[in-house]
Design a protein around this motif. Structure first.
Motif, PDB file in Angstrom:
ATOM      1  N   ASN A 236       0.808  -1.210   0.000  1.00 23.11           N
ATOM      2  CA  ASN A 236       0.000   0.000   0.000  1.00 23.11           C
ATOM      3  C   ASN A 236       0.845   1.266   0.000  1.00 23.11           C
ATOM      4  OD1 ASN A 236      -2.810  -0.376  -0.208  1.00 23.11           O
ATOM      5  ND2 ASN A 236      -2.895  -1.242   1.861  1.00 23.11           N
ATOM      6  N   ILE A 237       0.381   2.262  -0.755  1.00 26.14           N
ATOM      7  CA  ILE A 237       0.968   3.594  -0.646  1.00 26.14           C
ATOM      8  C   ILE A 237       0.302   4.296   0.533  1.00 26.14           C
ATOM      9  CG2 ILE A 237       1.387   3.743  -3.123  1.00 26.14           C
ATOM     10  CD1 ILE A 237      -1.082   5.608  -3.273  1.00 26.14           C
ATOM     11  N   ASN A 238       0.869   5.402   0.961  1.00 22.18           N
ATOM     12  CA  ASN A 238       0.254   6.182   2.043  1.00 22.18           C
ATOM     13  C   ASN A 238      -0.781   7.114   1.422  1.00 22.18           C
ATOM     14  OD1 ASN A 238      -0.448   7.638   4.280  1.00 22.18           O
ATOM     15  ND2 ASN A 238       1.596   8.424   4.722  1.00 22.18           N
ATOM     16  N   PHE A 239      -2.007   6.598   1.231  1.00 22.22           N
ATOM     17  CA  PHE A 239      -3.013   7.331   0.474  1.00 22.22           C
ATOM     18  C   PHE A 239      -3.550   8.557   1.205  1.00 22.22           C
ATOM     19  CE2 PHE A 239      -4.925   3.613   2.529  1.00 22.22           C
ATOM     20  CZ  PHE A 239      -5.839   4.207   3.376  1.00 22.22           C
ATOM     21  N   ASN A 240      -3.273   8.681   2.498  1.00 21.69           N
ATOM     22  CA  ASN A 240      -3.728   9.863   3.241  1.00 21.69           C
ATOM     23  C   ASN A 240      -2.669  10.962   3.302  1.00 21.69           C
ATOM     24  OD1 ASN A 240      -6.408   9.223   3.945  1.00 21.69           O
ATOM     25  ND2 ASN A 240      -5.678   7.813   5.536  1.00 21.69           N
ATOM     26  N   ASN A 241      -1.487  10.671   2.755  1.00 23.53           N
ATOM     27  CA  ASN A 241      -0.414  11.655   2.734  1.00 23.53           C
ATOM     28  C   ASN A 241      -0.786  12.839   1.847  1.00 23.53           C
ATOM     29  OD1 ASN A 241       2.194  12.698   1.243  1.00 23.53           O
ATOM     30  ND2 ASN A 241       2.866  11.886   3.223  1.00 23.53           N
ATOM     31  N   GLU A 242      -0.541  14.034   2.334  1.00 27.35           N
ATOM     32  CA  GLU A 242      -0.931  15.245   1.611  1.00 27.35           C
ATOM     33  C   GLU A 242      -0.276  15.336   0.242  1.00 27.35           C
ATOM     34  OE1 GLU A 242      -0.684  20.104   2.193  1.00 27.35           O
ATOM     35  OE2 GLU A 242      -0.585  18.790   3.950  1.00 27.35           O
ATOM     36  N   GLU A 243       1.002  14.947   0.147  1.00 24.43           N
ATOM     37  CA  GLU A 243       1.706  15.013  -1.130  1.00 24.43           C
ATOM     38  C   GLU A 243       1.154  13.992  -2.131  1.00 24.43           C
ATOM     39  OE1 GLU A 243       3.997  17.223  -2.211  1.00 24.43           O
ATOM     40  OE2 GLU A 243       3.429  18.249  -0.347  1.00 24.43           O
ATOM     41  N   VAL A 244       0.749  12.822  -1.626  1.00 20.19           N
ATOM     42  CA  VAL A 244       0.164  11.798  -2.492  1.00 20.19           C
ATOM     43  C   VAL A 244      -1.151  12.291  -3.085  1.00 20.19           C
ATOM     44  CG1 VAL A 244      -0.897   9.502  -2.537  1.00 20.19           C
ATOM     45  CG2 VAL A 244       1.282   9.849  -1.354  1.00 20.19           C
ATOM     46  N   LEU A 245      -2.017  12.825  -2.236  1.00 26.01           N
ATOM     47  CA  LEU A 245      -3.302  13.341  -2.709  1.00 26.01           C
ATOM     48  C   LEU A 245      -3.111  14.520  -3.653  1.00 26.01           C
ATOM     49  CD1 LEU A 245      -5.405  13.117   0.576  1.00 26.01           C
ATOM     50  CD2 LEU A 245      -5.477  11.601  -1.398  1.00 26.01           C
ATOM     51  N   LYS A 246      -2.104  15.328  -3.362  1.00 27.19           N
ATOM     52  CA  LYS A 246      -1.804  16.472  -4.224  1.00 27.19           C
ATOM     53  C   LYS A 246      -1.406  15.980  -5.620  1.00 27.19           C
ATOM     54  CE  LYS A 246       1.122  20.617  -4.414  1.00 27.19           C
ATOM     55  NZ  LYS A 246       2.201  21.382  -3.704  1.00 27.19           N
ATOM     56  N   LYS A 247      -0.619  14.910  -5.663  1.00 27.32           N
ATOM     57  CA  LYS A 247      -0.184  14.336  -6.939  1.00 27.32           C
ATOM     58  C   LYS A 247      -1.371  13.867  -7.765  1.00 27.32           C
ATOM     59  CE  LYS A 247       2.527  10.554  -8.939  1.00 27.32           C
ATOM     60  NZ  LYS A 247       3.616   9.582  -8.732  1.00 27.32           N
ATOM     61  N   PHE A 248      -2.303  13.147  -7.138  1.00 22.31           N
ATOM     62  CA  PHE A 248      -3.430  12.611  -7.889  1.00 22.31           C
ATOM     63  C   PHE A 248      -4.428  13.697  -8.280  1.00 22.31           C
ATOM     64  CE2 PHE A 248      -1.712   8.677  -6.269  1.00 22.31           C
ATOM     65  CZ  PHE A 248      -1.879   7.839  -7.355  1.00 22.31           C
ATOM     66  N   ASN A 249      -4.562  14.707  -7.462  1.00 25.72           N
ATOM     67  CA  ASN A 249      -5.415  15.835  -7.840  1.00 25.72           C
ATOM     68  C   ASN A 249      -4.816  16.606  -9.017  1.00 25.72           C
ATOM     69  OD1 ASN A 249      -7.613  15.574  -6.039  1.00 25.72           O
ATOM     70  ND2 ASN A 249      -6.371  16.391  -4.361  1.00 25.72           N
ATOM     71  N   TYR A 250      -3.486  16.670  -9.057  1.00 23.23           N
ATOM     72  CA  TYR A 250      -2.802  17.299 -10.188  1.00 23.23           C
ATOM     73  C   TYR A 250      -3.062  16.506 -11.471  1.00 23.23           C
ATOM     74  CZ  TYR A 250       1.089  18.040 -13.426  1.00 23.23           C
ATOM     75  OH  TYR A 250       1.838  18.239 -14.554  1.00 23.23           O
ATOM     76  N   ILE A 251      -2.928  15.181 -11.386  1.00 20.09           N
ATOM     77  CA  ILE A 251      -3.172  14.326 -12.548  1.00 20.09           C
ATOM     78  C   ILE A 251      -4.621  14.477 -13.016  1.00 20.09           C
ATOM     79  CG2 ILE A 251      -3.296  11.932 -13.350  1.00 20.09           C
ATOM     80  CD1 ILE A 251      -1.012  11.297 -11.384  1.00 20.09           C
ATOM     81  N   LYS A 252      -5.526  14.482 -12.055  1.00 22.42           N
ATOM     82  CA  LYS A 252      -6.950  14.615 -12.377  1.00 22.42           C
ATOM     83  C   LYS A 252      -7.221  15.915 -13.135  1.00 22.42           C
ATOM     84  CE  LYS A 252     -11.484  14.647 -10.116  1.00 22.42           C
ATOM     85  NZ  LYS A 252     -12.184  14.493  -8.813  1.00 22.42           N
ATOM     86  N   LYS A 253      -6.634  17.002 -12.665  1.00 21.69           N
ATOM     87  CA  LYS A 253      -6.842  18.304 -13.292  1.00 21.69           C
ATOM     88  C   LYS A 253      -6.189  18.366 -14.676  1.00 21.69           C
ATOM     89  CE  LYS A 253      -6.213  23.269 -12.474  1.00 21.69           C
ATOM     90  NZ  LYS A 253      -5.697  24.290 -11.513  1.00 21.69           N
ATOM     91  N   LYS A 254      -5.020  17.756 -14.809  1.00 13.54           N
ATOM     92  CA  LYS A 254      -4.263  17.836 -16.062  1.00 13.54           C
ATOM     93  C   LYS A 254      -4.892  17.022 -17.184  1.00 13.54           C
ATOM     94  CE  LYS A 254       0.356  17.031 -18.047  1.00 13.54           C
ATOM     95  NZ  LYS A 254       1.760  16.622 -17.754  1.00 13.54           N
ATOM     96  N   TYR A 255      -5.417  15.839 -16.875  1.00 15.94           N
ATOM     97  CA  TYR A 255      -5.848  14.927 -17.929  1.00 15.94           C
ATOM     98  C   TYR A 255      -7.363  14.839 -18.116  1.00 15.94           C
ATOM     99  CZ  TYR A 255      -1.022  13.429 -18.223  1.00 15.94           C
ATOM    100  OH  TYR A 255       0.332  13.416 -18.413  1.00 15.94           O
ATOM    101  N   SER A 256      -8.144  15.340 -17.190  1.00 13.38           N
ATOM    102  CA  SER A 256      -9.595  15.307 -17.352  1.00 13.38           C
ATOM    103  C   SER A 256     -10.041  16.326 -18.389  1.00 13.38           C
ATOM    104  CB  SER A 256     -10.295  15.596 -16.019  1.00 13.38           C
ATOM    105  OG  SER A 256     -10.103  14.544 -15.108  1.00 13.38           O
ATOM    106  N   ASN A 257     -10.992  15.931 -19.221  1.00 16.91           N
ATOM    107  CA  ASN A 257     -11.591  16.845 -20.187  1.00 16.91           C
ATOM    108  C   ASN A 257     -13.026  16.392 -20.460  1.00 16.91           C
ATOM    109  OD1 ASN A 257     -11.472  14.765 -22.286  1.00 16.91           O
ATOM    110  ND2 ASN A 257      -9.271  15.200 -22.383  1.00 16.91           N
ATOM    111  N   LYS A 258     -13.659  16.964 -21.463  1.00 21.02           N
ATOM    112  CA  LYS A 258     -15.059  16.635 -21.731  1.00 21.02           C
ATOM    113  C   LYS A 258     -15.258  15.178 -22.123  1.00 21.02           C
ATOM    114  CE  LYS A 258     -16.563  21.270 -23.110  1.00 21.02           C
ATOM    115  NZ  LYS A 258     -17.130  22.113 -24.209  1.00 21.02           N
ATOM    116  N   LYS A 259     -14.238  14.576 -22.731  1.00 22.41           N
ATOM    117  CA  LYS A 259     -14.357  13.195 -23.202  1.00 22.41           C
ATOM    118  C   LYS A 259     -13.725  12.179 -22.262  1.00 22.41           C
ATOM    119  CE  LYS A 259     -14.586  14.230 -28.162  1.00 22.41           C
ATOM    120  NZ  LYS A 259     -13.989  13.940 -29.493  1.00 22.41           N
ATOM    121  N   PHE A 260     -12.970  12.641 -21.284  1.00 19.89           N
ATOM    122  CA  PHE A 260     -12.229  11.714 -20.406  1.00 19.89           C
ATOM    123  C   PHE A 260     -12.193  12.276 -18.988  1.00 19.89           C
ATOM    124  CE2 PHE A 260      -8.066  10.207 -18.666  1.00 19.89           C
ATOM    125  CZ  PHE A 260      -8.352   8.851 -18.638  1.00 19.89           C
TER     126      PHE A 260
END
Length: 346
Positions: A236-260
């Motif tokens: 397991n990764i440390n999913f409650n770590n602030e830096e981990v969540l920050k990373k995934f929120n960054y990915i979410k913002k960068k790659y999400s669009n109307k089709k994905f």
């Protein structure tokens, strides 16, 4: 919910039966579930425990794990006794395409207005199977994508072929691309130490392959078994770590669009204030007809509520075991097999 998802899930038959059960469910929820006078609105049905992969985090890789296929008669019995269902998810410990009756199951469920979803490893999503899924009007297909590179993917999903899965996904995406009414096509990525560094690459890959969305699962389950909890906790990764969540929120913002779209799944990490809802909302039917509390346990050897071939589902749903499980969850007196999902026991 997107228009496509709404159309796929809208009951085509037994509408008023399903509506009445749904209204009883909502009334029961409004009253704090003092009365469970309804049947589940969704259900997970396990077509098989057989799988052609041996994923490192999955209990199927245990040497003593037994492969079983659900009989078509057992599946029909489940549907016959649960016409109130809105949808079922055909998934479990095994790969659904291993069961030769899979398409007959989807067809039979549709006769009663029950939409079907499948979670697959993608290896058997060949031309013929893809066409059958489309013809049977599957509501949703989810493919597990646990790596952005061949090395990482095949290290986690032992016995897999990364190139075959990619090719199958691309072909299926092209088949449904121009269709107005088609299955929703999703990717699911279980993040662990072995693929954490490829999280962004997974997003890019899934977008380029033509998925509608991607969900990251940031934890591994122990299936209610101490040996698997210990083994998977090391991954397991440390999913409650602030830096981990920050990373995934960054990915979410960068790659999400109307089709994905990208989502981060942490729903199964519960606590005494955010309690499990499975024993009120849904149920899990194992390959031999055993009723198991949820898909996280997914093994009747851990907890078996009864068998659909011995008792009616309604009897099992209202049994002493189910009532006790609900009371234990309400009062935070958890059974051992429930503790892996609660933050108080992490």
């Amino acid at each position: 919910m997107s228009p496509r998802r709404f159309i796929n899930l809208f009951p085509k038959k037994y509408f008023f039966l399903k509506l009445f059960n749904f209204l009883k469910f909502n009334f029961s929820r409004y009253t704090g579930f003092r009365f469970v006078n309804y049947l589940p609105i969704t259900m997970d049905v396990e077509p098989t425990t057989g799988c052609n992969f041996r994923c490192t985090m999955c209990q199927v890789s245990s040497p003593d794990f037994e492969a079983k296929n659900m009989k078509l008669e057992t599946f029909k019995k489940i549907i016959d006794q649960n016409k109130q269902l809105i949808k079922i998810k055909l998934q479990g410990m095994g790969e659904p395409f291993v069961n030769k009756y899979l398409f007959e199951m989807i067809n039979y469920a549709r006769k009663f207005g029950v939409s079907c979803e499948i979670i697959s490893n993608g290896s058997l999503l060949n031309e013929k199977n893809s066409d059958n899924l489309i013809n049977e009007k599957l509501a949703k297909l989810t493919i597990s994508i646990d790596g952005a590179t061949k090395n990482t993917f095949e290290k986690i999903r032992v016995n897999s072929n990364f190139d075959v899965v990619k090719k199958n996904v691309e072909n299926f995406s092209k088949k449904i691309d121009k269709r107005i009414i088609r299955p929703h096509f999703s990717a699911w990525s279980t993040i662990q130490n072995d693929n954490f560094e490829e999280a962004e690459g997974i997003a890019e890959l899934c977008r380029d392959l033509g998925f509608d969305d991607l969900t990251y699962q940031l934890f591994l389950t122990g299936w209610g078994k101490s040996e698997w909890e210990e083994k998977n906790n090391e991954k397991n990764i440390n999913f409650n770590n602030e830096e981990v969540l920050k990373k995934f929120n960054y990915i979410k913002k960068k790659y999400s669009n109307k089709k994905f779209k990208i989502d981060i799944f942490k729903e199964n990490i519960l606590n005494f204030n955010k309690k499990c809802s499975w024993p009120w909302n849904s149920s899990y039917l194992g390959a031999n007809g055993d009723v198991v509390p949820c898909c996280i346990v997914a093994d009747p050897k851990v907890k078996n509520m009864g068998n659909i071939n011995s008792n009616s589902f309604k009897e099992i749903w209202n049994s002493k075991d189910y009532r006790e499980l609900r009371e234990n969850i309400k009062n935070n007196k958890l059974n051992d097999f429930c503790k892996n999902c609660y933050s108080e026991y992490k």
